[in-house]
Motif scaffolding. Structure first.
Motif, PDB file in Angstrom:
ATOM      1  N   SER A   1      -7.173   6.982  -4.909  1.00 36.83           N
ATOM      2  CA  SER A   1      -8.139   8.068  -5.010  1.00 36.83           C
ATOM      3  C   SER A   1      -7.618   9.077  -6.033  1.00 36.83           C
ATOM      4  O   SER A   1      -6.425   9.284  -6.179  1.00 36.83           O
ATOM      5  CB  SER A   1      -8.354   8.731  -3.650  1.00 36.83           C
ATOM      6  OG  SER A   1      -7.162   9.305  -3.186  1.00 36.83           O
TER       7      SER A   1
ATOM      8  N   GLU B   1       0.608   4.362  -2.729  1.00 37.84           N
ATOM      9  CA  GLU B   1       0.410   5.751  -2.302  1.00 37.84           C
ATOM     10  C   GLU B   1       1.574   6.641  -2.715  1.00 37.84           C
ATOM     11  O   GLU B   1       1.385   7.813  -3.023  1.00 37.84           O
ATOM     12  CB  GLU B   1       0.181   5.796  -0.795  1.00 37.84           C
ATOM     13  CG  GLU B   1      -1.158   5.176  -0.410  1.00 37.84           C
ATOM     14  CD  GLU B   1      -1.334   4.978   1.087  1.00 37.84           C
ATOM     15  OE1 GLU B   1      -0.403   5.292   1.862  1.00 37.84           O
ATOM     16  OE2 GLU B   1      -2.401   4.488   1.471  1.00 37.84           O
TER      17      GLU B   1
ATOM     18  N   GLY C   1     -11.043  -5.353  -2.889  1.00 35.81           N
ATOM     19  CA  GLY C   1     -11.365  -3.933  -2.856  1.00 35.81           C
ATOM     20  C   GLY C   1     -10.312  -3.038  -2.240  1.00 35.81           C
ATOM     21  O   GLY C   1     -10.338  -1.824  -2.425  1.00 35.81           O
ATOM     22  N   GLN C   2      -9.378  -3.593  -1.499  1.00 34.64           N
ATOM     23  CA  GLN C   2      -8.381  -2.789  -0.787  1.00 34.64           C
ATOM     24  C   GLN C   2      -7.497  -1.985  -1.738  1.00 34.64           C
ATOM     25  O   GLN C   2      -7.240  -0.809  -1.500  1.00 34.64           O
ATOM     26  CB  GLN C   2      -7.515  -3.709   0.075  1.00 34.64           C
ATOM     27  CG  GLN C   2      -6.425  -2.998   0.852  1.00 34.64           C
ATOM     28  CD  GLN C   2      -5.615  -3.972   1.706  1.00 34.64           C
ATOM     29  OE1 GLN C   2      -6.043  -5.073   1.999  1.00 34.64           O
ATOM     30  NE2 GLN C   2      -4.433  -3.554   2.088  1.00 34.64           N
ATOM     31  N   THR C   3      -7.061  -2.592  -2.823  1.00 36.13           N
ATOM     32  CA  THR C   3      -6.141  -1.919  -3.739  1.00 36.13           C
ATOM     33  C   THR C   3      -6.826  -0.771  -4.470  1.00 36.13           C
ATOM     34  O   THR C   3      -6.280   0.335  -4.543  1.00 36.13           O
ATOM     35  CB  THR C   3      -5.560  -2.925  -4.742  1.00 36.13           C
ATOM     36  OG1 THR C   3      -4.901  -3.961  -3.999  1.00 36.13           O
ATOM     37  CG2 THR C   3      -4.566  -2.267  -5.665  1.00 36.13           C
ATOM     38  N   ALA C   4      -8.004  -1.006  -4.998  1.00 37.53           N
ATOM     39  CA  ALA C   4      -8.715   0.047  -5.726  1.00 37.53           C
ATOM     40  C   ALA C   4      -9.012   1.243  -4.825  1.00 37.53           C
ATOM     41  O   ALA C   4      -9.017   2.389  -5.293  1.00 37.53           O
ATOM     42  CB  ALA C   4      -9.998  -0.505  -6.325  1.00 37.53           C
ATOM     43  N   ASN C   5      -9.217   1.011  -3.551  1.00 39.04           N
ATOM     44  CA  ASN C   5      -9.479   2.111  -2.612  1.00 39.04           C
ATOM     45  C   ASN C   5      -8.250   2.977  -2.369  1.00 39.04           C
ATOM     46  O   ASN C   5      -8.374   4.090  -1.874  1.00 39.04           O
ATOM     47  CB  ASN C   5     -10.002   1.561  -1.287  1.00 39.04           C
ATOM     48  CG  ASN C   5     -11.396   1.008  -1.406  1.00 39.04           C
ATOM     49  OD1 ASN C   5     -12.156   1.391  -2.294  1.00 39.04           O
ATOM     50  ND2 ASN C   5     -11.744   0.088  -0.528  1.00 39.04           N
ATOM     51  N   ARG C   6      -7.067   2.483  -2.685  1.00 35.16           N
ATOM     52  CA  ARG C   6      -5.817   3.225  -2.463  1.00 35.16           C
ATOM     53  C   ARG C   6      -5.528   4.235  -3.552  1.00 35.16           C
ATOM     54  O   ARG C   6      -4.611   5.039  -3.413  1.00 35.16           O
ATOM     55  CB  ARG C   6      -4.636   2.263  -2.367  1.00 35.16           C
ATOM     56  CG  ARG C   6      -4.667   1.378  -1.161  1.00 35.16           C
ATOM     57  CD  ARG C   6      -4.234   2.160   0.033  1.00 35.16           C
ATOM     58  NE  ARG C   6      -4.141   1.287   1.178  1.00 35.16           N
ATOM     59  CZ  ARG C   6      -4.275   1.691   2.401  1.00 35.16           C
ATOM     60  NH1 ARG C   6      -4.502   2.954   2.669  1.00 35.16           N
ATOM     61  NH2 ARG C   6      -4.190   0.848   3.395  1.00 35.16           N
TER      62      ARG C   6
ATOM     63  N   ASP D   1       0.835  -1.199   0.000  1.00 38.18           N
ATOM     64  CA  ASP D   1       0.000   0.000   0.000  1.00 38.18           C
ATOM     65  C   ASP D   1       0.869   1.246   0.000  1.00 38.18           C
ATOM     66  O   ASP D   1       0.538   2.248  -0.625  1.00 38.18           O
ATOM     67  CB  ASP D   1      -0.918   0.011   1.224  1.00 38.18           C
ATOM     68  CG  ASP D   1      -2.023  -1.025   1.137  1.00 38.18           C
ATOM     69  OD1 ASP D   1      -2.316  -1.498   0.024  1.00 38.18           O
ATOM     70  OD2 ASP D   1      -2.597  -1.360   2.191  1.00 38.18           O
TER      71      ASP D   1
END
Length: 160
Positions: free
Chosen positions: A128, A90, A121-126, A86
């Motif tokens: 933004s 970022e 879903g964790q990766t797509a949420n990173r 992550d």
């Protein structure tokens, strides 16, 4: 992607550089970044031997888990292939120009590396500020619950 050539590309971590070599051969300006100097040396030796005079390739020694030494919006395309972090996602997102792309792929669920895979879903949420153009998550069932391998293509949106 609209054009596969003439791009400023960052490949991190690049390893021995198969993606870097391919993209540089297409006429892109490629920065191959990795923590392993031996791999970068092998990459540059391959470049000089196999593809002299095609594109532009530069090797940079970096720890992808630390601050990356690149300017904001310096790249049209960033590749993070066979790596899970992550922190790296970022860190690379600000390096991508508006309209540029992120290609992210985790490693497969082989051996102990499955312990680091994300949940669905964790990766797509990173990412933004990006439009996720393609997201493929493959479930990996473990005793600890469901995790996924990820392949994602995302495009950076204009700042609002």
């Amino acid at each position: 992607m609209p054009k596969p050539y003439g791009l400023d590309v960052l490949d991190v971590p690049s390893g021995f550089g198969r993606h870097s070599l391919f993209l540089a051969a297409q006429g892109n300006q490629v920065v191959a970044a990795d923590i392993d100097q031996h791999r970068l040396d092998q990459l540059m030796a391959s470049w000089r031997t196999l593809m002299p005079g095609q594109g532009n390739l530069q090797a940079v020694l970096v720890d992808a888990e630390q601050s990356l030494p690149f300017s904001r919006e310096a790249f049209d395309l960033v590749l993070v292939i066979h790596y899970v972090s992550d922190r790296v996602i970022e860190a690379v997102c600000p390096l991508i120009r508006t309209g540029g792309f992120l290609i992210y792929e985790t490693f497969g669920a082989h051996g102990l590396n499955r312990r680091n895979l994300p949940i669905a879903g964790q990766t797509a949420n990173r990412v933004s500020g990006f439009e996720v153009l393609d997201l493929r998550e493959r479930p990996v069932r473990t005793a600890a619950g469901e995790i996924v391998t990820v392949k994602m293509l995302a495009r950076k949106l204009a700042a609002t």
